[in-house]
Design an enzyme around this catalytic site. Structure first.
Site, PDB file in Angstrom:
ATOM      1  N   ASN A 152      19.644 -86.910 -35.785  1.00  0.00           N
ATOM      2  CA  ASN A 152      20.041 -87.551 -37.046  1.00  0.00           C
ATOM      3  C   ASN A 152      20.028 -86.609 -38.256  1.00  0.00           C
ATOM      4  O   ASN A 152      20.740 -86.840 -39.222  1.00  0.00           O
ATOM      5  CB  ASN A 152      19.226 -88.818 -37.301  1.00  0.00           C
ATOM      6  N   LYS A 175      15.199 -76.753 -28.588  1.00  0.00           N
ATOM      7  CA  LYS A 175      15.984 -77.643 -27.712  1.00  0.00           C
ATOM      8  C   LYS A 175      16.456 -78.792 -28.588  1.00  0.00           C
ATOM      9  O   LYS A 175      15.702 -79.692 -28.931  1.00  0.00           O
ATOM     10  CB  LYS A 175      15.105 -78.173 -26.569  1.00  0.00           C
ATOM     11  N   SER A 229      11.771 -90.210 -30.989  1.00  0.00           N
ATOM     12  CA  SER A 229      11.266 -91.573 -30.813  1.00  0.00           C
ATOM     13  C   SER A 229       9.783 -91.560 -30.443  1.00  0.00           C
ATOM     14  O   SER A 229       9.268 -90.604 -29.863  1.00  0.00           O
ATOM     15  CB  SER A 229      12.065 -92.276 -29.720  1.00  0.00           C
ATOM     16  N   GLY A 233       7.649 -89.131 -27.841  1.00  0.00           N
ATOM     17  CA  GLY A 233       6.590 -88.364 -28.504  1.00  0.00           C
ATOM     18  C   GLY A 233       5.226 -88.596 -27.867  1.00  0.00           C
ATOM     19  O   GLY A 233       4.460 -87.656 -27.644  1.00  0.00           O
ATOM     20  N   GLU A 250       6.560 -86.188 -35.086  1.00  0.00           N
ATOM     21  CA  GLU A 250       7.046 -87.098 -36.138  1.00  0.00           C
ATOM     22  C   GLU A 250       7.988 -88.082 -35.470  1.00  0.00           C
ATOM     23  O   GLU A 250       8.958 -87.668 -34.828  1.00  0.00           O
ATOM     24  CB  GLU A 250       7.731 -86.332 -37.265  1.00  0.00           C
ATOM     25  N   CYS A 284      14.806 -91.894 -40.181  1.00  0.00           N
ATOM     26  CA  CYS A 284      13.482 -92.391 -39.793  1.00  0.00           C
ATOM     27  C   CYS A 284      12.813 -93.092 -40.966  1.00  0.00           C
ATOM     28  O   CYS A 284      11.965 -93.951 -40.776  1.00  0.00           O
ATOM     29  CB  CYS A 284      12.617 -91.242 -39.291  1.00  0.00           C
ATOM     30  N   GLU A 385      11.637-100.678 -34.402  1.00  0.00           N
ATOM     31  CA  GLU A 385      12.648 -99.827 -35.020  1.00  0.00           C
ATOM     32  C   GLU A 385      14.027-100.150 -34.426  1.00  0.00           C
ATOM     33  O   GLU A 385      14.167-100.255 -33.208  1.00  0.00           O
ATOM     34  CB  GLU A 385      12.320 -98.353 -34.773  1.00  0.00           C
TER      35      GLU A 385
HETATM   36  P1  NAP Z   1      14.639 -89.134 -28.845  1.00  0.00           P
HETATM   37  O1  NAP Z   1      15.495 -89.847 -27.877  1.00  0.00           O
HETATM   38  O2  NAP Z   1      13.165 -89.327 -28.754  1.00  0.00           O
HETATM   39  O3  NAP Z   1      15.003 -87.578 -28.670  1.00  0.00           O
HETATM   40  C1  NAP Z   1      14.395 -86.590 -29.472  1.00  0.00           C
HETATM   41  C2  NAP Z   1      14.426 -85.276 -28.717  1.00  0.00           C
HETATM   42  O4  NAP Z   1      13.582 -85.382 -27.572  1.00  0.00           O
HETATM   43  C3  NAP Z   1      15.824 -84.914 -28.196  1.00  0.00           C
HETATM   44  O5  NAP Z   1      16.000 -83.522 -28.269  1.00  0.00           O
HETATM   45  C4  NAP Z   1      15.735 -85.370 -26.745  1.00  0.00           C
HETATM   46  O6  NAP Z   1      16.648 -84.713 -25.890  1.00  0.00           O
HETATM   47  C5  NAP Z   1      14.316 -84.960 -26.426  1.00  0.00           C
HETATM   48  N1  NAP Z   1      13.795 -85.586 -25.209  1.00  0.00           N
HETATM   49  C6  NAP Z   1      14.265 -86.663 -24.531  1.00  0.00           C
HETATM   50  N2  NAP Z   1      13.508 -86.891 -23.436  1.00  0.00           N
HETATM   51  C7  NAP Z   1      12.548 -85.946 -23.422  1.00  0.00           C
HETATM   52  C8  NAP Z   1      11.461 -85.647 -22.547  1.00  0.00           C
HETATM   53  N3  NAP Z   1      11.194 -86.389 -21.473  1.00  0.00           N
HETATM   54  N4  NAP Z   1      10.674 -84.595 -22.846  1.00  0.00           N
HETATM   55  C9  NAP Z   1      10.904 -83.834 -23.949  1.00  0.00           C
HETATM   56  N5  NAP Z   1      11.927 -84.063 -24.806  1.00  0.00           N
HETATM   57  C10 NAP Z   1      12.729 -85.112 -24.554  1.00  0.00           C
HETATM   58  O7  NAP Z   1      15.054 -89.459 -30.351  1.00  0.00           O
HETATM   59  P2  NAP Z   1      16.505 -89.447 -30.989  1.00  0.00           P
HETATM   60  O8  NAP Z   1      17.251 -90.630 -30.477  1.00  0.00           O
HETATM   61  O9  NAP Z   1      17.120 -88.099 -30.849  1.00  0.00           O
HETATM   62  O10 NAP Z   1      16.174 -89.651 -32.543  1.00  0.00           O
HETATM   63  C11 NAP Z   1      15.903 -90.888 -33.106  1.00  0.00           C
HETATM   64  C12 NAP Z   1      14.412 -91.107 -33.249  1.00  0.00           C
HETATM   65  O11 NAP Z   1      13.853 -90.029 -34.000  1.00  0.00           O
HETATM   66  C13 NAP Z   1      14.067 -92.352 -34.038  1.00  0.00           C
HETATM   67  O12 NAP Z   1      12.986 -93.003 -33.415  1.00  0.00           O
HETATM   68  C14 NAP Z   1      13.653 -91.816 -35.407  1.00  0.00           C
HETATM   69  O13 NAP Z   1      12.789 -92.648 -36.120  1.00  0.00           O
HETATM   70  C15 NAP Z   1      13.009 -90.541 -35.014  1.00  0.00           C
HETATM   71  N6  NAP Z   1      12.970 -89.613 -36.145  1.00  0.00           N
HETATM   72  C16 NAP Z   1      11.770 -89.395 -36.760  1.00  0.00           C
HETATM   73  C17 NAP Z   1      11.699 -88.546 -37.865  1.00  0.00           C
HETATM   74  C18 NAP Z   1      10.401 -88.280 -38.558  1.00  0.00           C
HETATM   75  O14 NAP Z   1      10.308 -87.281 -39.259  1.00  0.00           O
HETATM   76  N7  NAP Z   1       9.396 -89.133 -38.392  1.00  0.00           N
HETATM   77  C19 NAP Z   1      12.859 -87.910 -38.327  1.00  0.00           C
HETATM   78  C20 NAP Z   1      14.065 -88.158 -37.662  1.00  0.00           C
HETATM   79  C21 NAP Z   1      14.100 -89.003 -36.568  1.00  0.00           C
HETATM   80  P3  NAP Z   1      18.000 -85.483 -25.429  1.00  0.00           P
HETATM   81  O15 NAP Z   1      18.769 -85.723 -26.673  1.00  0.00           O
HETATM   82  O16 NAP Z   1      18.628 -84.503 -24.512  1.00  0.00           O
HETATM   83  O17 NAP Z   1      17.580 -86.749 -24.760  1.00  0.00           O
END
Ligand code: NAP
Length: 486
Positions: A152, A175, A229, A233, A250, A284, A385
């Site tokens: 995002n 990554k 997510s 995390g 985060e 987020c 969320e």
């Molecule tokens: P996500 O699905 O958790 O993916 C985040 C990262 O983790 C991606 O690079 C993803 O790779 C990777 N990932 C997926 N499975 C994994 C595993 N088993 N082991 C290690 N890494 C893995 O989140 P998203 O959909 O990209 O982003 C949206 C989420 O991010 C929302 O929940 C939002 O609230 C949160 N967010 C938080 C903040 C903050 O600062 N608090 C800021 C921005 C976003 P792939 O894409 O290849 O699956």
């Protein structure tokens, strides 16, 4: 024929060992294929980690001023290429072009901030009980850090991790999310353009499910910095903790605003809608619950609905679009099913509620900006969320009740209050369980020179950005020098 992009490892662009690729497309237009990207394997990640490991000592020994110098050069490079990078962010993440320009501007500010940080003191000299002893502390880098980032903010989030990581002497493997690999290759191009030494920054694209474990468990990795997510995390936390590795997470949010009866309602409604709906709620820190106190409910709700219905839906490349496509079909399906669940739980849809009709929207993943009321405080839609343009409006009897509702969810990232009453402001700032607190301001929108992070399930507790970043990316050494023996 789609352009093919490569990993950037040890200063060289190369293919993944498997020979497999995945594609990235424009969420506003499925037919716009951005390119093919390496579907890396664990072996490719190991190669990148080894490259970072091999140069960690030479990078640590590079003066922090020189390390900061690379960041300042990168900032200038980004400034010169701002428009190209912003257009790429919009094309791949769907973000409105004005916001993409702002995001690249933020990345520049972060590089400048941490570039200058390279000339700031990092330790301190402390008096010893023994006058013969010189007693001081120093900050040491951790070594190789894996950065795992979401789609995002495809440039700002990687930069807000890598700028402090690098200036404090760590080497890194990035990554990026599978949805935004092209922007990540542009980040690699930036480091290549400023001649960052080979191996200090490495990029591997590929699915988190396939390579995530290697980024976390590889014995040469000292620490993991993750944004994404809460589900992923928490899994990273347990894997890292079992191996004694440092981790920074985060994660998600369910960010509330409280509207008190004395608030400037026009301003509160404007800011609430902006916080909930810009970038289609995919921040987020986006507002997703408006908790309204007392008899202003009807007036406030009408204002919010009117402003929501006036938002222009369209591609991010149109400067007038506010409601841009959500990132992909899975996200669109998830958002619409969350809305349906809210309705099944008794909610009333006051605005939006589905997908926009018409040929303008047929090629992209658009969802209408949606306002729901009549849902219980503990209804799924009001607690989980959504990561889409959906706002729940919840009633509260008084300020105390509103605070309890705001604090009742598992998340604690950002929260706001609208009021003119100083005591209410101070009480809220003191008791809200949230890492970011906004008074008469939008829950989204952060400045890079101050700490950022959440409480409860939104964060592992470490802070990113500003001075706080040094806490995660370094470890303290305490040094006793007995001069009487030298
Ligand atoms: P996500 O699905 O958790 O993916 C985040 C990262 O983790 C991606 O690079 C993803 O790779 C990777 N990932 C997926 N499975 C994994 C595993 N088993 N082991 C290690 N890494 C893995 O989140 P998203 O959909 O990209 O982003 C949206 C989420 O991010 C929302 O929940 C939002 O609230 C949160 N967010 C938080 C903040 C903050 O600062 N608090 C800021 C921005 C976003 P792939 O894409 O290849 O699956």
């Amino acid at each position: 024929m789609a352009e093919r992009y490569q990993n950037y490892v040890n200063g060289v662009w190369n293919d993944a060992s498997s020979g497999d690729v995945s594609t990235s497309t424009n969420p506003a237009d499925y037919s716009d294929l951005i390119g093919e990207f390496q579907a890396s394997s664990k072996a490719d990640v190991d190669t990148a980690i080894t490259a970072a490991h091999d140069v960690k000592e030479s990078w640590r020994r590079t003066s922090s001023l020189a390390r900061g110098g690379y960041l300042l050069k990168a900032a200038s490079y980004l400034e010169a290429n701002l428009e190209e990078y912003a257009q790429a962010v919009t094309r791949e993440s769907g973000k409105a072009i004005l916001e993409s320009r702002g995001e690249v501007g933020r990345a520049i500010a972060l590089l400048q901030y941490y570039g200058v940080e390279g000339s700031n003191p990092v330790g301190s000299v402390v008096p010893s009980v023994n006058p013969a002893i010189l007693l001081y502390t120093n900050r040491m880098p951790l070594g190789v850090v894996s950065l795992i980032t979401p789609w995002n903010f495809p440039i700002a989030i990687p930069i807000w991790k890598m700028a402090p990581a690098l200036v404090y002497g760590n080497t890194i493997v990035l990554k990026p999310a599978s949805a935004t690999p092209h922007v990540a290759t542009l980040i690699a191009r930036m480091w290549e353009a400023v001649d960052l030494p080979a191996g200090v920054f490495n990029l591997v694209t590929g699915s988190g499910a396939a390579v995530g474990d290697e980024l976390i468990t590889n014995s040469k990795v000292a620490a993991i910095s993750f944004t994404g997510s809460t589900r992923i995390g928490m899994n990273i936390a347990s894997q890292a903790a079992q191996r004694g590795k440092r981790y920074q997470l985060e994660m998600g949010g369910k960010n509330p605003v409280i509207v008190l009866p004395d608030a400037d309602l026009e301003q509160a409604a404007e800011i609430t809608v902006s916080g909930a709906m810009k970038y289609s709620g995919q921040k987020c820190t986006a507002t997703s619950r408006a908790i309204v106190v007392g008899n202003i409910m009807e007036e406030f709700t009408n204002m919010v609905v009117e402003k929501t219905n006036a938002l222009k839906i369209g591609p991010g490349s149109d400067p007038d679009s506010i409601i841009v496509p959500v990132i992909d079909q899975a996200s669109k399906d998830n958002i619409t099913s969350m809305i349906a669940r809210g309705v099944a739980d008794g909610g009333s849809v006051l605005a939006g509620g589905g997908v926009p009709s018409g040929s303008d929207y047929g090629n992209g993943t658009f969802v209408q900006p949606t306002v729901i009321n009549n849902v219980a405080v503990d209804a799924y839609v009001a607690c989980e969320e959504i990561f889409g343009p959906v706002l729940s409006i919840l009633p509260a009897g008084d300020a105390e009740d509103a605070l309890n509702i705001a604090n009742s969810v598992e998340y604690g990232l950002s929260a706001g209050i609208f009021t003119r009453d100083l005591n209410s402001v101070l009480d809220f700032a003191d008791r809200i369980e949230s890492g970011v607190v906004k008074i008469n301001g939008e829950t989204a929108g952060l400045e890079p020179q101050v700490p950022f992070g959440g409480m409860k399930a939104s964060s592992s507790g470490d802070r990113e950005q500003g001075k706080a970043a040094i806490e995660f990316f370094t470890q303290t050494k305490t040094i006793y020098v007995d001069r009487s023996a030298t």
